[in-house]
Design a protein around this motif. Structure first.
Motif, mmCIF file in Angstrom:
data_model
loop_
_atom_site.group_PDB
_atom_site.id
_atom_site.type_symbol
_atom_site.label_atom_id
_atom_site.label_comp_id
_atom_site.label_asym_id
_atom_site.label_seq_id
_atom_site.Cartn_x
_atom_site.Cartn_y
_atom_site.Cartn_z
ATOM 1 N N VAL A 86 0.852 -1.186 0.000
ATOM 2 C CA VAL A 86 0.000 0.000 0.000
ATOM 3 C C VAL A 86 0.885 1.232 0.000
ATOM 4 O O VAL A 86 1.784 1.357 0.829
ATOM 5 C CB VAL A 86 -0.935 0.008 1.224
ATOM 6 N N HIS A 87 0.631 2.123 -0.971
ATOM 7 C CA HIS A 87 1.303 3.425 -0.944
ATOM 8 C C HIS A 87 0.340 4.393 -0.265
ATOM 9 O O HIS A 87 -0.638 4.845 -0.861
ATOM 10 C CB HIS A 87 1.638 3.877 -2.363
ATOM 11 N N LEU A 88 0.603 4.654 1.003
ATOM 12 C CA LEU A 88 -0.269 5.532 1.791
ATOM 13 C C LEU A 88 0.341 6.922 1.752
ATOM 14 O O LEU A 88 1.430 7.139 2.274
ATOM 15 C CB LEU A 88 -0.334 5.004 3.225
ATOM 16 N N HIS A 89 -0.359 7.853 1.100
ATOM 17 C CA HIS A 89 0.315 9.131 0.843
ATOM 18 C C HIS A 89 -0.579 10.322 1.125
ATOM 19 O O HIS A 89 -1.812 10.232 1.090
ATOM 20 C CB HIS A 89 0.788 9.172 -0.615
ATOM 21 N N ILE A 90 0.051 11.434 1.396
ATOM 22 C CA ILE A 90 -0.651 12.704 1.536
ATOM 23 C C ILE A 90 -1.220 13.061 0.168
ATOM 24 O O ILE A 90 -0.600 12.831 -0.858
ATOM 25 C CB ILE A 90 0.295 13.798 2.073
ATOM 26 N N ASP A 91 -2.444 13.597 0.185
ATOM 27 C CA ASP A 91 -3.176 13.790 -1.069
ATOM 28 C C ASP A 91 -2.754 15.093 -1.761
ATOM 29 O O ASP A 91 -3.565 15.996 -1.957
ATOM 30 C CB ASP A 91 -4.677 13.805 -0.759
ATOM 31 N N THR A 92 -1.493 15.181 -2.101
ATOM 32 C CA THR A 92 -1.001 16.357 -2.812
ATOM 33 C C THR A 92 -0.041 15.889 -3.904
ATOM 34 O O THR A 92 0.254 14.701 -4.009
ATOM 35 C CB THR A 92 -0.200 17.302 -1.897
ATOM 36 N N ALA A 93 0.449 16.837 -4.673
ATOM 37 C CA ALA A 93 1.384 16.495 -5.748
ATOM 38 C C ALA A 93 2.607 15.764 -5.185
ATOM 39 O O ALA A 93 3.097 14.802 -5.774
ATOM 40 C CB ALA A 93 1.829 17.764 -6.470
ATOM 41 N N TYR A 94 3.055 16.202 -4.012
ATOM 42 C CA TYR A 94 4.223 15.572 -3.387
ATOM 43 C C TYR A 94 3.948 14.098 -3.065
ATOM 44 O O TYR A 94 4.797 13.234 -3.296
ATOM 45 C CB TYR A 94 4.606 16.370 -2.141
ATOM 46 N N GLY A 95 2.758 13.809 -2.572
ATOM 47 C CA GLY A 95 2.418 12.434 -2.225
ATOM 48 C C GLY A 95 2.343 11.528 -3.441
ATOM 49 O O GLY A 95 2.608 10.332 -3.357
ATOM 50 N N ARG A 96 1.979 12.100 -4.580
ATOM 51 C CA ARG A 96 1.848 11.292 -5.794
ATOM 52 C C ARG A 96 3.135 11.262 -6.606
ATOM 53 O O ARG A 96 3.221 10.551 -7.602
ATOM 54 C CB ARG A 96 0.705 11.844 -6.657
ATOM 55 N N ILE A 123 -1.654 -0.825 -4.086
ATOM 56 C CA ILE A 123 -2.876 -0.085 -3.741
ATOM 57 C C ILE A 123 -2.463 1.315 -3.304
ATOM 58 O O ILE A 123 -1.574 1.466 -2.468
ATOM 59 C CB ILE A 123 -3.641 -0.787 -2.599
ATOM 60 N N GLU A 124 -3.107 2.316 -3.898
ATOM 61 C CA GLU A 124 -2.771 3.701 -3.538
ATOM 62 C C GLU A 124 -3.892 4.265 -2.677
ATOM 63 O O GLU A 124 -5.044 4.272 -3.082
ATOM 64 C CB GLU A 124 -2.631 4.543 -4.810
ATOM 65 N N ILE A 125 -3.538 4.706 -1.493
ATOM 66 C CA ILE A 125 -4.553 5.282 -0.598
ATOM 67 C C ILE A 125 -4.104 6.680 -0.174
ATOM 68 O O ILE A 125 -3.060 6.836 0.439
ATOM 69 C CB ILE A 125 -4.762 4.407 0.661
ATOM 70 N N ILE A 130 -4.349 10.343 1.912
ATOM 71 C CA ILE A 130 -4.816 10.946 3.166
ATOM 72 C C ILE A 130 -4.931 12.443 2.911
ATOM 73 O O ILE A 130 -3.967 13.065 2.487
ATOM 74 C CB ILE A 130 -3.802 10.758 4.309
ATOM 75 N N ALA A 131 -6.093 12.990 3.188
ATOM 76 C CA ALA A 131 -6.243 14.430 2.998
ATOM 77 C C ALA A 131 -5.462 15.143 4.088
ATOM 78 O O ALA A 131 -5.559 14.765 5.253
ATOM 79 C CB ALA A 131 -7.714 14.809 3.061
ATOM 80 N N PRO A 132 -4.666 16.164 3.743
ATOM 81 C CA PRO A 132 -3.963 16.906 4.790
ATOM 82 C C PRO A 132 -4.974 17.616 5.678
ATOM 83 O O PRO A 132 -6.042 17.963 5.188
ATOM 84 C CB PRO A 132 -3.113 17.913 4.004
ATOM 85 N N PRO A 133 -4.720 17.851 6.931
ATOM 86 C CA PRO A 133 -3.474 17.602 7.659
ATOM 87 C C PRO A 133 -3.301 16.159 8.139
ATOM 88 O O PRO A 133 -2.280 15.870 8.736
ATOM 89 C CB PRO A 133 -3.606 18.538 8.853
ATOM 90 N N GLY A 134 -4.258 15.295 7.920
ATOM 91 C CA GLY A 134 -4.060 13.880 8.213
ATOM 92 C C GLY A 134 -4.037 13.501 9.674
ATOM 93 O O GLY A 134 -3.313 12.596 10.071
ATOM 94 N N LEU A 135 -4.841 14.189 10.481
ATOM 95 C CA LEU A 135 -4.867 13.845 11.902
ATOM 96 C C LEU A 135 -5.878 12.741 12.182
ATOM 97 O O LEU A 135 -6.129 12.402 13.325
ATOM 98 C CB LEU A 135 -5.209 15.090 12.737
ATOM 99 N N GLU A 136 -6.491 12.214 11.150
ATOM 100 C CA GLU A 136 -7.488 11.166 11.308
ATOM 101 C C GLU A 136 -7.292 10.171 10.180
ATOM 102 O O GLU A 136 -7.502 10.495 9.014
ATOM 103 C CB GLU A 136 -8.889 11.793 11.207
ATOM 104 N N GLN A 137 -6.844 8.979 10.490
ATOM 105 C CA GLN A 137 -6.540 8.034 9.417
ATOM 106 C C GLN A 137 -7.208 6.686 9.641
ATOM 107 O O GLN A 137 -6.768 5.674 9.105
ATOM 108 C CB GLN A 137 -5.021 7.847 9.305
ATOM 109 N N GLN A 138 -8.261 6.683 10.432
ATOM 110 C CA GLN A 138 -8.922 5.438 10.755
ATOM 111 C C GLN A 138 -9.353 4.671 9.503
ATOM 112 O O GLN A 138 -9.061 3.489 9.344
ATOM 113 C CB GLN A 138 -10.146 5.743 11.637
#
Lengths: 300, 354, 455
Positions: free
Chosen positions: C186-196, C214-216, C218-226
């Motif tokens: 799983v590529h778990l990444h921040i949902d910005t250009a940097y994450g991709r 699998i690419e998943i 996380i919307a910044p700021p990412g304090l909730e990743q349940q």
């Protein structure tokens, strides 16, 4: 069957996250209810409170001694806010008051970094944030002690705040002040003390929320953003309802997780960033004053 | 003494309905415009490209926000989202329509933003106040998210940060900060005058009637649907144009994360600090919110130099900025524009106060 | 750090500032000035990335001062700097770029904003302004092709090499490429250009090796990743490559991983958000997390030890770090190495253009940067950085450099290096081909003629 238990898992996870949102939203409701101010600085207060708490512990005080000191500090912040920001702005428009709390946000954020530096800290509450084994074995659900703790704390706070508002003299004063500052003043309600009390309480609520969030995400600057998560909770719950906040928090938490897990992948994910807001708008179209908000009757 | 209307008689209808009925105002405006046009000959590249261009652009956006918030009384927090619509629309127009003149692309982007604005303005028919503000956040998040997620908007650029195309008008390429400044200035001046005109005409009166008491306005025969959506459309048009200029004339890149909620909040600050329901205030507020942190950063670094920890300086800057906002609201809750108005009134009497 | 100490520092600072002001007004400017070379410092000391900003730019400033104090500058040229607060905000960083572009009669030589969005915001300007964009391990990946991007340098490695290195590491752990078939990553990444940013290379390798990727986001700021971590659990992921930013997102990832029972030793963090601060935010749950290192942490390197001795020890008070204990952390050491690059490039530029002891201009500095060469062990030892970064040299065509990393593991209090040697992609040629293909595509779209490069 596996799918169903996953569904339950997501649902429960969402509900538990929702409680964490409610804890932050509670601070907003408290101040809005009593002073009609939408306190933009609540997120900054969360950061400041927990950062101070951890900082005080670093100075050598044990947990149980640091807690009252941190509470005292937040009471001071509340009093200072009342004295230097709100009192000079009595009877100004809602926009002006909102803006003042935005100014306050800058002050608190700057002050937090000035006083405690920029180091990232970790807060160990002594409660394990890992799934409780026997719950997992019995039901397959992931519930940690921290979740249970958050639930208990939220319940205690909601019940005590609800009692404060509905049963005590101070609470009635609070509601009178919220309805109309000047009218409340004219019938002899001590506005100063009421506001001071409310801001101090909001500071304590911020500390509690900050401690639980800080235990999970680390004590660092991004905590100011937990406020963003509280906004849709606020609209759905209505800005003035304490129990509404809890119901809305659960609703937002559960629905955003379910949507993210089941529909997110269709759009490349990240749906939960806007879904709660869209849901809030839909709610508002049906009930413009929020789920539990007071109905406003307008006359020409 | 100098600023006095006595002796200026309006003898025709045309005279009575001009934008600046006072001779002094006309003169002042001409001088300001003249300075604005000529300033590139005196200012260096830093001033033009890092201060004046963003200031003008953000003033335009603040103006859009002010139309919605100050004139029509609809609290909105989605302005950066509409800016993003404008920026990406402009990118796509230039990309997909061969030889489209830049100004046409910008106007079309504004229209795109206006259409999006109408859609997201629909809840305003039922919701008001703070509830509406938080509801408009939905547009902010949804727009930025969809621009990020649907590859077509970005022309399937893998990085997601697109270099903005060149500004070309009538075959001439506007490269230097000076030329870009003039393009921005021209667009901003035209739109600002237009806004001034709208605000004092029947359109603006409609907005203000809705702002002051929407139920009453409806009773008097004003269509709430039309007036509110019109305000949303026009406000979003201004934001869209501003967004296109922000991406093309200032940042030179088009990317969703430039238009975050943070920017929306800043624009809100500009309007409140500048003064709700004033054109002038939008410019002043944008100046204050945009330039004050920069000014503080430069000031503190030049006072303390490297003898004080820069982390401390940065934090102090934040505190001072916040304190300034609060002081401002306490001493002049009606904004910078009100200060200007008071000055004008003093000038009218000066030097004979009584 | 106790608040009393902070206060003491501040007070002495303010007093010093006052003294300086008086001194400045009283004394006349010194005659026969030492030649100076000016560097911009685009720091972020407030906001969500303040821990990173203070560490990295503290390291940069400390090294510049260290060179002045210890060696009297570079061949007698004194290094000076000017700082500007970007708050990790692209718009403000553009303002900073313009503000710092000129200082007196000197123009800045390089720009190192330490943020992928911030690098993208100026990447179109640097060539026209004759400014080197030093994106050390961040920023636009295909800028590693020096034919298309003469002014941009990504040393010592970029994001595509990094993701390929991670997969190479996983492959070694799993026991060979043939074992990778059917593994879920799983590529778990921040949902910005940097994450991709790493995705093009990652998708290619996943396809070649038969990995279920699998690419998943996380919307910044990412304090909730349940929901993200439940998805990871549901997918029965074997490994997670985490691509986040900011201590809040990192810490939340680790605590949430613990909540869903995902083993932390199967998570690999990115260099950008993989520092002590990120682990501390995760608390006890951070133990065993893998982190990729571009520059190794620690004070055992002679250079770092000497900087500490010269600038900090015995209350010298010349260091830039508010908390001296952070000397030797990941961010700090990366900042120092970034500044070592500046200084080495300056030294090269002086040598190449016969300007020893004189300030150089942007074009000369660019040539100096392109001549960066850390392959000589004696020179690395002389600098006191032998082993701290991989040996590499840049060339006209290759602006990436080494493309290799170490893997570290968090033991609860500090990082332990777990790889014996610097490792890179399993097939570096393939990554290089992807980079050049992407850069050539960009050049074609933007009508850039490729620079003719001998190597």
């Amino acid at each position: 069957m596996a799918n169903f238990s996953f569904f339950i898992e997501v649902l429960v996870g969402g509900l538990l996250s929702g409680i964490m949102y409610s804890l932050v939203a509670l601070g907003f409701v408290l101040i809005y209810k009593a002073s009609g101010v939408f306190n933009f600085a609540q997120g900054a207060m969360v950061l400041f409170a927990v950062l101070s708490f951890v900082g005080i512990m670093e100075l050598g005080l044990p947990f149980w001694a640091a807690l009252p000191v941190a509470i005292g500090l937040m009471v001071l912040v509340g009093m200072a806010t009342e004295r230097f920001v709100l009192r000079p702005l009595v009877s100004q428009s809602e926009d002006t008051l909102l803006m003042a709390t935005i100014g306050l946000t800058f002050v608190i954020e700057g002050a937090a970094q000035l006083a405690w530096g920029v180091d990232v800290r970790n807060l160990d509450l002594g409660i394990r944030d890992e799934p409780i084994i026997w719950v997992m074995d019995k039901t397959g659900m992931l519930i940690s002690q921290l979740d249970i703790m958050a639930g208990i704390v939220a319940t205690i706070m909601v019940v005590s705040l609800a009692l404060l508002f509905s049963r005590t003299k101070v609470g009635r004063g609070l509601r009178a002040v919220a309805d109309d500052h000047t009218a409340a003043l004219s019938i002899g309600i001590p506005l100063k003390h009421i506001w001071m009390l409310v801001w101090a309480t909001a500071g304590v609520v911020a500390l509690v929320a900050g401690m639980l969030w800080g235990a999970r995400s680390g004590v660092q600057f991004a905590l100011v953003w937990v406020a963003l998560k509280a906004l849709p909770v606020l609209i759905i719950g209505g800005f003035t309802s304490v129990p509404g906040v809890i119901v809305a928090g659960l609703l937002v938490g559960a629905s955003e997780k379910l949507v993210e897990v089941y529909f997110g992948p269709m759009f490349g994910g990240g749906v939960e960033v806007w879904f709660p807001y869209v849901m809030a708008v839909l709610f508002l179209l049906i009930r413009p004053e929020g789920l539990f908000g007071e109905k406003i009757i307008r006359r020409v | 003494m100098f600023y006095r209307e006595a002796g200026q008689f309006r003898t025709s209808y045309a005279q009575d309905s001009q934008i600046f009925p006072l001779r002094q105002d006309r003169l002042g405006m001409t001088i300001i415009l003249l300075i604005a046009v000529l300033i590139p000959f005196g200012a260096n590249a830093y001033w033009l490209s890092a201060i004046l261009i963003p200031w003008l652009i953000l003033s335009l956006v603040a103006l859009g926000q002010n139309i919605l918030m100050g004139y029509a009384g609809q609290l909105s927090l989605g302005s950066a989202g509409f800016m993003a619509v404008g920026a990406f629309a402009c990118y796509n127009f230039i990309l997909r329509v061969p030889d489209i003149p830049f100004v046409v692309a910008v106007v079309l982007s504004g229209i795109c933003a206006a259409m999006v604005g109408i859609v997201f303005g629909l809840p305003s028919l039922r919701i008001r106040g703070l509830y509406l503000a938080v509801a408009t956040l939905a547009s902010q998040f949804f727009i930025v998210w969809s621009l990020d997620k649907f590859g077509w908007f970005k022309n399937y650029d893998p990085a997601g940060v697109i270099t903005a195309q060149k500004i070309i008008i009538l075959g001439h390429e506007f490269v230097s900060p000076r030329e870009k400044y003039w393009v921005v200035l021209a667009i901003v001046v035209v739109l600002a005058l237009l806004a001034k005109n709208m605000a004092r005409g029947s359109v603006g009166r409609g907005w203000m009637a809705v702002r002051d008491m929407d139920v009453a306005a409806e009773v008097m025969g004003l269509s709430l649907l039309r007036t509110k959506l019109q305000a949303f459309a026009i406000s979003s048009f201004y934001c869209g144009v501003g967004g296109a200029l922000y991406a093309f004339a200032y940042l030179q890149t088009v990317e969703p994360s430039a238009f975050t909620i943070d920017l929306s909040f800043r624009i809100l600050f500009m309007v409140i600090i500048g003064g709700l329901g004033t054109i002038m205030g939008s410019f002043m507020g944008a100046g204050f919110i945009l330039l004050m942190p920069i000014f503080l950063n430069i000031l503190f670094h030049s006072i303390f130099g490297k003898s004080v920890d820069a982390s401390v300086i940065s934090a102090v800057e934040q505190v001072v900025f916040g304190v300034m906002i609060i002081m401002f609201l306490i001493f002049e809750p009606l904004g910078l524009a009100r200060l200007w108005q008071l000055t004008k009134e003093r000038l009218r009497l000066w030097p004979f106060k009584h | 750090m106790p608040i009393s100490k902070v206060l003491c520092r501040k007070l002495s600072g303010i007093a010093a500032a006052g003294a300086l002001l008086t001194a400045a007004t009283v004394s006349t400017p010194a005659m026969a000035q030492q030649p100076e070379q000016y560097f911009p410092v685009a720091s972020m000391r407030v906001g969500p990335y303040n821990a990173m900003g203070t560490g990295i730019f503290g390291g940069v400033i400390d090294y510049l001062n260290y060179v002045n104090i210890k060696h009297g500058g570079v061949n007698g040229v004194k290094l000076v700097y000017e700082e500007c607060e970007t708050e990790y905000n692209a718009a403000r960083s553009v303002e900073c770029y313009q503000r710092l572009l000129h200082r007196g009669d000197q123009k800045m030589l390089l720009w190192d904003p330490y943020g992928t969005p911030l690098a993208y915001a100026v990447i179109g300007r640097v060539a026209a302004d004759n400014v080197v964009l030093a994106q050390a391990g961040y920023g636009r990946t295909d800028a590693a092709d020096g034919r298309v991007w003469p002014w941009v340098f990504g040393a010592t490695a970029n994001y595509w090499s990094q993701i390929a290195m991670k997969l190479n590491f996983i492959q070694q752990k799993e026991g060979g490429i043939d074992k990778m078939k059917g593994k879920t990553i799983v590529h778990l990444h921040i949902d910005t250009a940097y994450g991709r940013e790493p995705l093009p290379a990652m998708r290619q390798i996943a396809k070649d090796w038969g990995i279920n990727l699998i690419e998943i986001p996380i919307a910044p700021p990412g304090l909730e990743q349940q929901s993200q971590w439940l998805q990871i659990r549901q997918a029965k992921a074997d490994w997670v490559t985490f691509w986040g930013a900011g201590a809040g997102m990192s810490g939340t990832a680790l605590t949430t991983a613990a909540r869903v029972g995902f083993p932390r030793n199967k998570i690999i963090f990115v260099t950008f958000g993989g520092a002590e601060e990120d682990m501390i935010a995760g608390g006890a749950q951070a133990k065993d997390t893998n982190v990729v290192a571009m520059v190794l942490p620690g004070k055992q390197w002679p250079l770092i030890a000497d900087i500490e001795k010269v600038l900090y020890s015995g209350g010298a008070g010349k260091g830039n770090m508010q908390n001296p204990n952070r000397v030797g952390t990941i961010y700090y050491n990366r900042g120092v190495i970034a500044a070592v690059n500046y200084v080495e490039a300056l030294r090269n530029a002086q040598r190449i253009h016969n300007k020893v002891g004189k300030p150089v201009n942007g074009a000369e500095f660019r040539d100096g940067y392109e001549a960066l060469d850390y392959t000589n062990e004696a020179r690395r030892k002389e600098l006191g950085i032998n082993g701290m970064l991989p040996p590499y040299k840049l060339s006209c065509r290759n602006h990436e450099g080494a493309g290799t990393f170490h893997m570290m593991q968090w033991d609860g209090t500090k990082f332990q290096i777990t790889t014996k040697d610097w490792i890179g992609p399993n097939d570096p040629k393939m990554i290089r081909a992807l980079i050049e293909e992407s850069a050539e595509k960009y050049a074609k779209e933007n009508n850039i003629t490729l620079r003719d490069c001998p190597n």
